[in-house]
Write a protein that holds these residues in place. Structure first.
Motif, PDB file in Angstrom:
ATOM      1  N   MET A  82       1.206 -10.375  -0.864  1.00 55.15           N
ATOM      2  CA  MET A  82      -0.107 -10.806  -1.314  1.00 55.15           C
ATOM      3  C   MET A  82      -0.082 -12.311  -1.541  1.00 55.15           C
ATOM      4  N   ASN A  83      -0.849 -13.016  -0.754  1.00 56.60           N
ATOM      5  CA  ASN A  83      -0.934 -14.481  -0.862  1.00 56.60           C
ATOM      6  C   ASN A  83      -2.336 -14.887  -1.293  1.00 56.60           C
ATOM      7  N   SER A  84      -2.455 -16.121  -1.717  1.00 58.35           N
ATOM      8  CA  SER A  84      -3.753 -16.667  -2.138  1.00 58.35           C
ATOM      9  C   SER A  84      -4.452 -15.723  -3.099  1.00 58.35           C
ATOM     10  N   LEU A  85      -3.722 -15.264  -4.079  1.00 57.31           N
ATOM     11  CA  LEU A  85      -4.264 -14.282  -5.010  1.00 57.31           C
ATOM     12  C   LEU A  85      -5.424 -14.847  -5.810  1.00 57.31           C
ATOM     13  N   LYS A  86      -6.378 -13.967  -6.086  1.00 58.08           N
ATOM     14  CA  LYS A  86      -7.572 -14.316  -6.851  1.00 58.08           C
ATOM     15  C   LYS A  86      -7.587 -13.509  -8.146  1.00 58.08           C
ATOM     16  N   VAL A  87      -8.336 -13.990  -9.101  1.00 55.09           N
ATOM     17  CA  VAL A  87      -8.440 -13.276 -10.373  1.00 55.09           C
ATOM     18  C   VAL A  87      -8.936 -11.854 -10.139  1.00 55.09           C
ATOM     19  N   GLU A  88      -9.827 -11.698  -9.191  1.00 55.55           N
ATOM     20  CA  GLU A  88     -10.391 -10.373  -8.914  1.00 55.55           C
ATOM     21  C   GLU A  88      -9.411  -9.420  -8.235  1.00 55.55           C
ATOM     22  N   ASP A  89      -8.222  -9.885  -7.881  1.00 54.95           N
ATOM     23  CA  ASP A  89      -7.177  -9.001  -7.371  1.00 54.95           C
ATOM     24  C   ASP A  89      -6.427  -8.299  -8.511  1.00 54.95           C
ATOM     25  N   THR A  90      -6.712  -8.684  -9.735  1.00 56.64           N
ATOM     26  CA  THR A  90      -6.059  -8.067 -10.880  1.00 56.64           C
ATOM     27  C   THR A  90      -6.364  -6.574 -10.925  1.00 56.64           C
ATOM     28  N   ALA A  91      -5.308  -5.772 -10.951  1.00 59.17           N
ATOM     29  CA  ALA A  91      -5.460  -4.317 -10.922  1.00 59.17           C
ATOM     30  C   ALA A  91      -4.078  -3.668 -11.014  1.00 59.17           C
ATOM     31  N   VAL A  92      -4.101  -2.374 -11.205  1.00 56.60           N
ATOM     32  CA  VAL A  92      -2.888  -1.588 -11.001  1.00 56.60           C
ATOM     33  C   VAL A  92      -2.875  -1.171  -9.537  1.00 56.60           C
ATOM     34  N   TYR A  93      -1.767  -1.439  -8.877  1.00 53.99           N
ATOM     35  CA  TYR A  93      -1.638  -1.137  -7.460  1.00 53.99           C
ATOM     36  C   TYR A  93      -0.780   0.108  -7.274  1.00 53.99           C
ATOM     37  N   TYR A  94      -1.293   1.013  -6.442  1.00 53.98           N
ATOM     38  CA  TYR A  94      -0.629   2.282  -6.185  1.00 53.98           C
ATOM     39  C   TYR A  94      -0.287   2.408  -4.706  1.00 53.98           C
ATOM     40  N   CYS A  95       0.906   2.871  -4.408  1.00 52.37           N
ATOM     41  CA  CYS A  95       1.193   3.219  -3.022  1.00 52.37           C
ATOM     42  C   CYS A  95       0.978   4.724  -2.856  1.00 52.37           C
ATOM     43  N   ALA A  96       0.658   5.115  -1.645  1.00 50.59           N
ATOM     44  CA  ALA A  96       0.338   6.501  -1.367  1.00 50.59           C
ATOM     45  C   ALA A  96       0.803   6.872   0.029  1.00 50.59           C
ATOM     46  N   ALA A  97       1.076   8.155   0.229  1.00 55.40           N
ATOM     47  CA  ALA A  97       1.594   8.651   1.506  1.00 55.40           C
ATOM     48  C   ALA A  97       0.744   9.806   2.009  1.00 55.40           C
ATOM     49  N   ASP A  98       0.424   9.749   3.281  1.00 51.66           N
ATOM     50  CA  ASP A  98      -0.407  10.762   3.937  1.00 51.66           C
ATOM     51  C   ASP A  98       0.411  11.427   5.047  1.00 51.66           C
TER      52      ASP A  98
END
Length: 126
Positions: A82-98
């Motif tokens: 993740m580059n050029s991060l913005k304030v609005e990128d603030t979150a909990v990030y989850y990985c998922a598998a299908d």
């Protein structure tokens, strides 16, 4: 199957972070499409990016050009640069598998994903 996300943290706007998701279990990592979702405070969880079983990537418009997803089938990991991060990128990030995705396909529908990691917090300060 177990997914372990890591790499979150606090970064200033414009900075970079690299998230990783380690896949473990008896199933073959290469049989799964992988994705990252995120959930910001007070908001619904949303799709961010995915990689098909063949490695083809997709991104939402919000992150296209700034984020890069990649998978390493030899190490059973999926990464999110993740580059050029913005304030609005603030979150909990989850990985998922299908496990049902076709070789070159993906879905942005979280209900289609079979396994989820525990989430890693990304906080971008102004």
């Amino acid at each position: 199957v177990q997914l372990q996300a890591s790499g979150g943290g606090l970064v200033q706007a414009g900075g970079s972070l690299r998230l990783s998701c380690a896949f473990s279990g008896r199933s073959s990592f290469g049989s799964f499409a992988m994705a990252w979702f995120r959930q910001a405070p007070g908001k619904e969880r949303e799709f961010v990016t995915a990689t098909s079983r063949s490695g083809k990537p997709w991104y939402t418009k919000d992150v296209e050009g700034r984020f890069t997803i990649s998978r390493d089938n030899a190490k059973n990991t999926v990464n999110l640069q993740m580059n050029s991060l913005k304030v609005e990128d603030t979150a909990v990030y989850y990985c998922a598998a299908d496990r049902r995705a076709g070789v070159h396909s993906y879905t942005s529908n979280e209900g289609e994903y079979d396994y989820w990691g525990q989430g890693t917090q990304v906080t971008v300060s102004s």
